[in-house]
Write a protein that holds these residues in place. Sequence first.
Motif, PDB file in Angstrom:
ATOM      1  N   SER A   1     -23.217 -17.257 -44.177  1.00  0.00           N
ATOM      2  CA  SER A   1     -21.861 -16.907 -43.756  1.00  0.00           C
ATOM      3  C   SER A   1     -21.917 -15.935 -42.589  1.00  0.00           C
ATOM      4  CB  SER A   1     -21.062 -16.292 -44.914  1.00  0.00           C
ATOM      5  OG  SER A   1     -21.652 -15.064 -45.319  1.00  0.00           O
ATOM      6  N   VAL A   2     -20.835 -15.934 -41.828  1.00  0.00           N
ATOM      7  CA  VAL A   2     -20.676 -15.000 -40.708  1.00  0.00           C
ATOM      8  C   VAL A   2     -19.275 -14.399 -40.819  1.00  0.00           C
ATOM      9  CG1 VAL A   2     -20.684 -14.708 -38.212  1.00  0.00           C
ATOM     10  CG2 VAL A   2     -22.184 -16.420 -39.257  1.00  0.00           C
ATOM     11  N   GLU A   3     -19.207 -13.082 -40.925  1.00  0.00           N
ATOM     12  CA  GLU A   3     -17.924 -12.393 -41.101  1.00  0.00           C
ATOM     13  C   GLU A   3     -17.724 -11.385 -39.979  1.00  0.00           C
ATOM     14  OE1 GLU A   3     -15.750  -9.366 -44.300  1.00  0.00           O
ATOM     15  OE2 GLU A   3     -17.792 -10.083 -44.637  1.00  0.00           O
ATOM     16  N   GLU A   4     -16.606 -11.501 -39.309  1.00  0.00           N
ATOM     17  CA  GLU A   4     -16.295 -10.555 -38.239  1.00  0.00           C
ATOM     18  C   GLU A   4     -15.750  -9.271 -38.866  1.00  0.00           C
ATOM     19  OE1 GLU A   4     -13.927 -10.447 -33.942  1.00  0.00           O
ATOM     20  OE2 GLU A   4     -14.033 -12.289 -35.145  1.00  0.00           O
ATOM     21  N   VAL A   5     -16.352  -8.151 -38.484  1.00  0.00           N
ATOM     22  CA  VAL A   5     -15.977  -6.857 -39.082  1.00  0.00           C
ATOM     23  C   VAL A   5     -15.899  -5.787 -37.984  1.00  0.00           C
ATOM     24  CG1 VAL A   5     -17.053  -7.384 -41.300  1.00  0.00           C
ATOM     25  CG2 VAL A   5     -18.382  -6.241 -39.526  1.00  0.00           C
ATOM     26  N   GLU A   6     -15.388  -4.633 -38.391  1.00  0.00           N
ATOM     27  CA  GLU A   6     -15.400  -3.452 -37.521  1.00  0.00           C
ATOM     28  C   GLU A   6     -16.215  -2.374 -38.212  1.00  0.00           C
ATOM     29  OE1 GLU A   6     -11.356  -2.373 -36.644  1.00  0.00           O
ATOM     30  OE2 GLU A   6     -11.237  -3.815 -34.981  1.00  0.00           O
ATOM     31  N   TRP A   7     -17.399  -2.119 -37.669  1.00  0.00           N
ATOM     32  CA  TRP A   7     -18.281  -1.129 -38.272  1.00  0.00           C
ATOM     33  C   TRP A   7     -17.742   0.274 -37.987  1.00  0.00           C
ATOM     34  CZ3 TRP A   7     -20.760  -3.852 -41.457  1.00  0.00           C
ATOM     35  CH2 TRP A   7     -21.257  -5.116 -41.130  1.00  0.00           C
ATOM     36  N   PRO A   8     -17.913   1.190 -38.935  1.00  0.00           N
ATOM     37  CA  PRO A   8     -17.320   2.533 -38.768  1.00  0.00           C
ATOM     38  C   PRO A   8     -18.071   3.433 -37.790  1.00  0.00           C
ATOM     39  CG  PRO A   8     -18.551   2.418 -40.813  1.00  0.00           C
ATOM     40  CD  PRO A   8     -18.566   1.038 -40.239  1.00  0.00           C
ATOM     41  N   ASP A   9     -19.264   2.998 -37.369  1.00  0.00           N
ATOM     42  CA  ASP A   9     -20.044   3.849 -36.475  1.00  0.00           C
ATOM     43  C   ASP A   9     -20.903   2.999 -35.542  1.00  0.00           C
ATOM     44  OD1 ASP A   9     -22.304   3.024 -38.012  1.00  0.00           O
ATOM     45  OD2 ASP A   9     -21.858   4.570 -39.484  1.00  0.00           O
ATOM     46  N   SER A  10     -21.627   3.689 -34.649  1.00  0.00           N
ATOM     47  CA  SER A  10     -22.472   2.997 -33.682  1.00  0.00           C
ATOM     48  C   SER A  10     -23.735   2.435 -34.310  1.00  0.00           C
ATOM     49  CB  SER A  10     -22.849   3.954 -32.544  1.00  0.00           C
ATOM     50  OG  SER A  10     -23.581   5.075 -33.060  1.00  0.00           O
ATOM     51  N   CYS A  11     -24.025   2.796 -35.560  1.00  0.00           N
ATOM     52  CA  CYS A  11     -25.201   2.282 -36.269  1.00  0.00           C
ATOM     53  C   CYS A  11     -24.881   1.014 -37.043  1.00  0.00           C
ATOM     54  CB  CYS A  11     -25.759   3.349 -37.212  1.00  0.00           C
ATOM     55  SG  CYS A  11     -26.454   4.767 -36.347  1.00  0.00           S
ATOM     56  N   LEU A  12     -23.696   0.476 -36.833  1.00  0.00           N
ATOM     57  CA  LEU A  12     -23.279  -0.780 -37.453  1.00  0.00           C
ATOM     58  C   LEU A  12     -23.283  -0.697 -38.971  1.00  0.00           C
ATOM     59  CD1 LEU A  12     -25.348  -3.237 -35.188  1.00  0.00           C
ATOM     60  CD2 LEU A  12     -23.083  -2.245 -34.772  1.00  0.00           C
ATOM     61  N   GLY A  13     -22.945   0.477 -39.486  1.00  0.00           N
ATOM     62  CA  GLY A  13     -22.833   0.643 -40.925  1.00  0.00           C
ATOM     63  C   GLY A  13     -24.161   0.755 -41.647  1.00  0.00           C
ATOM     64  N   VAL A  14     -25.241   0.877 -40.927  1.00  0.00           N
ATOM     65  CA  VAL A  14     -26.567   1.022 -41.536  1.00  0.00           C
ATOM     66  C   VAL A  14     -27.128   2.374 -41.117  1.00  0.00           C
ATOM     67  CG1 VAL A  14     -28.888   0.052 -41.780  1.00  0.00           C
ATOM     68  CG2 VAL A  14     -26.928  -1.464 -41.395  1.00  0.00           C
ATOM     69  N   SER A  15     -27.077   3.321 -42.036  1.00  0.00           N
ATOM     70  CA  SER A  15     -27.504   4.678 -41.709  1.00  0.00           C
ATOM     71  C   SER A  15     -29.001   4.842 -41.907  1.00  0.00           C
ATOM     72  CB  SER A  15     -26.745   5.692 -42.570  1.00  0.00           C
ATOM     73  OG  SER A  15     -26.999   5.440 -43.948  1.00  0.00           O
ATOM     74  N   SER A  16     -29.561   5.771 -41.151  1.00  0.00           N
ATOM     75  CA  SER A  16     -30.982   6.099 -41.256  1.00  0.00           C
ATOM     76  C   SER A  16     -31.125   7.587 -41.033  1.00  0.00           C
ATOM     77  CB  SER A  16     -31.790   5.327 -40.199  1.00  0.00           C
ATOM     78  OG  SER A  16     -33.124   5.773 -40.191  1.00  0.00           O
ATOM     79  N   PRO A  17     -31.975   8.255 -41.822  1.00  0.00           N
ATOM     80  CA  PRO A  17     -32.105   9.709 -41.674  1.00  0.00           C
ATOM     81  C   PRO A  17     -32.632  10.128 -40.308  1.00  0.00           C
ATOM     82  CG  PRO A  17     -33.688   8.830 -43.289  1.00  0.00           C
ATOM     83  CD  PRO A  17     -32.789   7.725 -42.904  1.00  0.00           C
ATOM     84  N   ASP A  18     -33.277   9.242 -39.604  1.00  0.00           N
ATOM     85  CA  ASP A  18     -33.867   9.595 -38.312  1.00  0.00           C
ATOM     86  C   ASP A  18     -32.972   9.255 -37.128  1.00  0.00           C
ATOM     87  OD1 ASP A  18     -36.154  10.328 -39.736  1.00  0.00           O
ATOM     88  OD2 ASP A  18     -36.996   8.307 -39.592  1.00  0.00           O
ATOM     89  N   VAL A  19     -31.795   8.668 -37.395  1.00  0.00           N
ATOM     90  CA  VAL A  19     -30.929   8.217 -36.309  1.00  0.00           C
ATOM     91  C   VAL A  19     -29.561   8.876 -36.445  1.00  0.00           C
ATOM     92  CG1 VAL A  19     -29.847   6.229 -35.209  1.00  0.00           C
ATOM     93  CG2 VAL A  19     -32.142   6.016 -36.195  1.00  0.00           C
ATOM     94  N   MET A  20     -29.073   9.424 -35.317  1.00  0.00           N
ATOM     95  CA  MET A  20     -27.729   9.986 -35.280  1.00  0.00           C
ATOM     96  C   MET A  20     -26.755   8.877 -34.893  1.00  0.00           C
ATOM     97  SD  MET A  20     -27.934  13.200 -36.072  1.00  0.00           S
ATOM     98  CE  MET A  20     -26.380  13.829 -35.455  1.00  0.00           C
ATOM     99  N   CYS A  21     -25.705   8.732 -35.697  1.00  0.00           N
ATOM    100  CA  CYS A  21     -24.732   7.663 -35.459  1.00  0.00           C
ATOM    101  C   CYS A  21     -23.426   8.250 -34.945  1.00  0.00           C
ATOM    102  CB  CYS A  21     -24.461   6.886 -36.739  1.00  0.00           C
ATOM    103  SG  CYS A  21     -25.939   6.158 -37.483  1.00  0.00           S
TER     104      CYS A  21
END
Length: 227
Positions: free
Chosen positions: A170-190
Amino acid sequence: MKLRHRLFILVACGLLLSACGNALATPIDRKTPLALQPSPTLPAATLTPQATDELAPFPPAVTAARQALADRLGTQPDAVAVAGYVAANWSDACLELGSASESCALAVTPGYRVFLKVGENFYIFHTNQTGDLVRQELTPADIPQAAVNARQALAARLGLDLDLLITVVSVEEVEWPDSCLGVSSPDVMCAQMVTPGYRVALEYAGLKYEYHTDLSGERVVAATIAP
């Protein structure tokens, strides 16, 4: 005396003629004849069996998928090449390609995933075991480039030469809440900014994967990776 002399001459001539006859006779060949050498054996040609009602090169389900694509494109089945096929156990009666309006029985349905090619274009079909149920999977022409990029990213991660082996569920069009596309990482600032994109669900060998992308597909992030 003369009689004896004549007898001697006759005997001498007889002996001389006998000797000449033996000299002119063909000598007996007493040599051992050479053994005949066998001719080199040529490898037998490998012939591909022709498609007939009695002998088909593909399972009936693959032939059904080929016919379905030919009907859809308005061409002959001979124009559709079978690039490959793999056995599959679909999780429902809709071969995992049911629409939102369908009610698909949750029952394991054996069948095939069939890869077809016409010209430079690939097409993927799901079938059941007999081929009386055939459905077309989403192809690059039907899905955004971002989803294609996500599939290619997963293929590279899995070491697959052909990304078409991966199913776009499936492919779903969404609006991610941040520049990290909703995938957070402790080493990356979003950056906290809405980023339009897609949630792409993928499957390979019975395992599910989810990727997040931006609208263009320039950024692709693995959200969940199956073990």
